[in-house]
Motif scaffolding. Structure first.
Motif, PDB file in Angstrom:
ATOM      1  N   ALA A   1       0.999  22.998 -27.183  1.00 43.30           N
ATOM      2  CA  ALA A   1       1.789  22.121 -26.317  1.00 43.30           C
ATOM      3  C   ALA A   1       3.266  22.470 -26.432  1.00 43.30           C
ATOM      4  N   GLU A   2       3.960  22.343 -25.306  1.00 37.38           N
ATOM      5  CA  GLU A   2       5.403  22.540 -25.276  1.00 37.38           C
ATOM      6  C   GLU A   2       6.064  21.177 -25.153  1.00 37.38           C
ATOM      7  N   LYS A   3       7.355  21.143 -25.417  1.00 30.13           N
ATOM      8  CA  LYS A   3       8.131  19.929 -25.195  1.00 30.13           C
ATOM      9  C   LYS A   3       8.001  19.536 -23.723  1.00 30.13           C
ATOM     10  N   GLY A   4       7.771  18.244 -23.452  1.00 24.71           N
ATOM     11  CA  GLY A   4       7.631  17.780 -22.074  1.00 24.71           C
ATOM     12  C   GLY A   4       6.191  17.674 -21.610  1.00 24.71           C
ATOM     13  N   ASP A   5       5.234  18.095 -22.454  1.00 18.88           N
ATOM     14  CA  ASP A   5       3.812  18.000 -22.093  1.00 18.88           C
ATOM     15  C   ASP A   5       3.233  16.618 -22.393  1.00 18.88           C
ATOM     16  N   LYS A   6       4.080  15.701 -22.891  1.00 18.50           N
ATOM     17  CA  LYS A   6       3.667  14.334 -23.218  1.00 18.50           C
ATOM     18  C   LYS A   6       2.676  14.325 -24.386  1.00 18.50           C
ATOM     19  N   THR A   7       3.113  14.858 -25.518  1.00 15.09           N
ATOM     20  CA  THR A   7       2.292  14.809 -26.735  1.00 15.09           C
ATOM     21  C   THR A   7       3.204  14.490 -27.916  1.00 15.09           C
ATOM     22  N   MET A   8       2.603  14.497 -29.095  1.00 19.55           N
ATOM     23  CA  MET A   8       3.369  14.302 -30.332  1.00 19.55           C
ATOM     24  C   MET A   8       4.449  15.376 -30.504  1.00 19.55           C
ATOM     25  N   VAL A   9       4.276  16.514 -29.845  1.00 22.65           N
ATOM     26  CA  VAL A   9       5.279  17.591 -29.917  1.00 22.65           C
ATOM     27  C   VAL A   9       6.642  17.103 -29.414  1.00 22.65           C
ATOM     28  N   ASP A  10       6.637  16.243 -28.402  1.00 23.35           N
ATOM     29  CA  ASP A  10       7.905  15.715 -27.872  1.00 23.35           C
ATOM     30  C   ASP A  10       8.657  14.948 -28.957  1.00 23.35           C
ATOM     31  N   LEU A  11       7.913  14.131 -29.678  1.00 27.14           N
ATOM     32  CA  LEU A  11       8.532  13.322 -30.719  1.00 27.14           C
ATOM     33  C   LEU A  11       9.028  14.204 -31.875  1.00 27.14           C
ATOM     34  N   TRP A  12       8.169  15.106 -32.311  1.00 27.53           N
ATOM     35  CA  TRP A  12       8.526  16.013 -33.412  1.00 27.53           C
ATOM     36  C   TRP A  12       9.733  16.873 -33.047  1.00 27.53           C
ATOM     37  N   THR A  13       9.793  17.332 -31.803  1.00 27.58           N
ATOM     38  CA  THR A  13      10.920  18.174 -31.378  1.00 27.58           C
ATOM     39  C   THR A  13      12.238  17.406 -31.479  1.00 27.58           C
ATOM     40  N   ALA A  14      12.228  16.157 -30.984  1.00 25.34           N
ATOM     41  CA  ALA A  14      13.443  15.332 -31.045  1.00 25.34           C
ATOM     42  C   ALA A  14      13.846  15.066 -32.491  1.00 25.34           C
ATOM     43  N   VAL A  15      12.857  14.802 -33.337  1.00 26.71           N
ATOM     44  CA  VAL A  15      13.144  14.484 -34.743  1.00 26.71           C
ATOM     45  C   VAL A  15      13.669  15.715 -35.495  1.00 26.71           C
ATOM     46  N   VAL A  16      13.029  16.842 -35.302  1.00 21.80           N
ATOM     47  CA  VAL A  16      13.443  18.066 -36.000  1.00 21.80           C
ATOM     48  C   VAL A  16      14.887  18.428 -35.627  1.00 21.80           C
TER      49      VAL A  16
ATOM     50  N   ALA B   1       8.908  23.636 -39.654  1.00 18.70           N
ATOM     51  CA  ALA B   1       7.680  24.409 -39.882  1.00 18.70           C
ATOM     52  C   ALA B   1       6.453  23.562 -39.539  1.00 18.70           C
ATOM     53  N   GLY B   2       6.545  22.264 -39.781  1.00 20.40           N
ATOM     54  CA  GLY B   2       5.464  21.352 -39.398  1.00 20.40           C
ATOM     55  C   GLY B   2       5.271  21.352 -37.891  1.00 20.40           C
ATOM     56  N   LEU B   3       6.368  21.227 -37.164  1.00 24.94           N
ATOM     57  CA  LEU B   3       6.322  21.242 -35.689  1.00 24.94           C
ATOM     58  C   LEU B   3       5.755  22.574 -35.180  1.00 24.94           C
ATOM     59  N   GLU B   4       6.230  23.663 -35.749  1.00 24.03           N
ATOM     60  CA  GLU B   4       5.764  24.981 -35.288  1.00 24.03           C
ATOM     61  C   GLU B   4       4.257  25.138 -35.483  1.00 24.03           C
ATOM     62  N   ASN B   5       3.751  24.578 -36.583  1.00 27.24           N
ATOM     63  CA  ASN B   5       2.310  24.677 -36.839  1.00 27.24           C
ATOM     64  C   ASN B   5       1.500  23.789 -35.878  1.00 27.24           C
ATOM     65  N   ILE B   6       2.073  22.646 -35.489  1.00 27.51           N
ATOM     66  CA  ILE B   6       1.408  21.795 -34.480  1.00 27.51           C
ATOM     67  C   ILE B   6       1.291  22.590 -33.179  1.00 27.51           C
ATOM     68  N   GLN B   7       2.377  23.278 -32.839  1.00 21.48           N
ATOM     69  CA  GLN B   7       2.395  24.024 -31.570  1.00 21.48           C
ATOM     70  C   GLN B   7       1.506  25.264 -31.610  1.00 21.48           C
ATOM     71  N   MET B   8       1.411  25.861 -32.798  1.00 20.38           N
ATOM     72  CA  MET B   8       0.537  27.030 -32.949  1.00 20.38           C
ATOM     73  C   MET B   8      -0.907  26.598 -32.706  1.00 20.38           C
ATOM     74  N   ARG B   9      -1.232  25.419 -33.205  1.00 21.30           N
ATOM     75  CA  ARG B   9      -2.596  24.906 -33.096  1.00 21.30           C
ATOM     76  C   ARG B   9      -2.903  24.382 -31.679  1.00 21.30           C
TER      77      ARG B   9
END
Ligand code: ADP
Ligand code: MG
Ligand code: MG
Length: 192
Positions: free
Chosen positions: A116-131, A105-113
């Motif tokens: 960014a998608e996975k592969g865009d070179k942001t914190m989303v990449d890290l969160w996606t791998a961790v989740v 849910a934390g990751l989804e809220n980062i993406q809502m805000r």
């Protein structure tokens, strides 16, 4: 996760951010505006101060406190994004979800805000791998380091780093690195 582990998590994250403040700034220099170390250091110093002063009584109060302090003190892109993460987690926690779902849910809220998608070179990449790893109960320190490193060859598509286009290739994303510190701290707090 519970209140004690959660508090320890934030203390350890703060320690790592303060220790690696200069490195975070260094990462934000070739592909950003050299403020990620300062942003995170200021925000997390306020978070641990607020924990001591306000003494949250349960995990939900802790997540709320982290959200409000990161939002008001960090600034930049990363402040609202980290705050969104903790806000999403707070809501999922209140709904009685399990920890893997709370992180998701934390990751989804980062993406809502930040969109960014996975592969865009942001914190989303890290969160996606961790989740993904947490949902399989497979999160390790090595996995975190590999996910941080995996941002290096990518071309940035979101945030300031996207302004330098091709020249973002070959550099670790600062927000992925700081998120890596967050999850190293989580593993350490859970193991204590
Ligand atoms: P700013 O770029 O505003 O100076 P920071 O330097 O503190 O803010 O944070 C930069 C980090 O924020 C990046 O390394 C990246 O991980 C993250 N970031 C920026 N934009 C986005 C976005 N739209 N979605 C997810 N993460 C983002
Ligand atoms: Mg910056
Ligand atoms: Mg900035």
């Amino acid at each position: 996760m519970n209140l004690e582990v959660g508090i320890r998590w934030m203390e350890l994250f703060n320690e790592k951010v303060q220790n690696e403040k200069d490195y975070l700034t260094q990462l934000d220099t070739p592909i950003g505006d050299s403020d990620h170390g300062n942003n995170m250091s200021r925000g997390m110093a306020h978070v641990v101060e607020a924990i001591e002063e306000q003494k949250p009584e349960n995990l939900n109060e802790l997540l709320k406190l982290v959200t409000t302090n990161l939002l008001s003190k960090v600034g930049g892109a990363s402040g609202p994004l980290y705050a969104s993460a903790f806000m999403g987690m707070m809501k999922a926690e209140a709904a009685g979800e399990e920890w893997a779902t709370i992180l998701k849910a934390g990751l989804e809220n980062i993406q809502m805000r930040g969109k960014a998608e996975k592969g865009d070179k942001t914190m989303v990449d890290l969160w996606t791998a961790v989740v993904e790893a947490v949902s399989k109960d497979e999160l390790t320190h090595d996995l975190i380091d590999e996910a941080v490193e995996a941002t290096k060859p990518l071309k940035a598509k979101k945030g300031r780093a996207s302004y330098v286009g091709e020249r973002s290739i070959g550099h670790i994303d600062p927000g992925a690195y700081s998120s890596g510190l967050l999850f190293h701290a989580m593993l350490e707090a859970e193991a204590e």
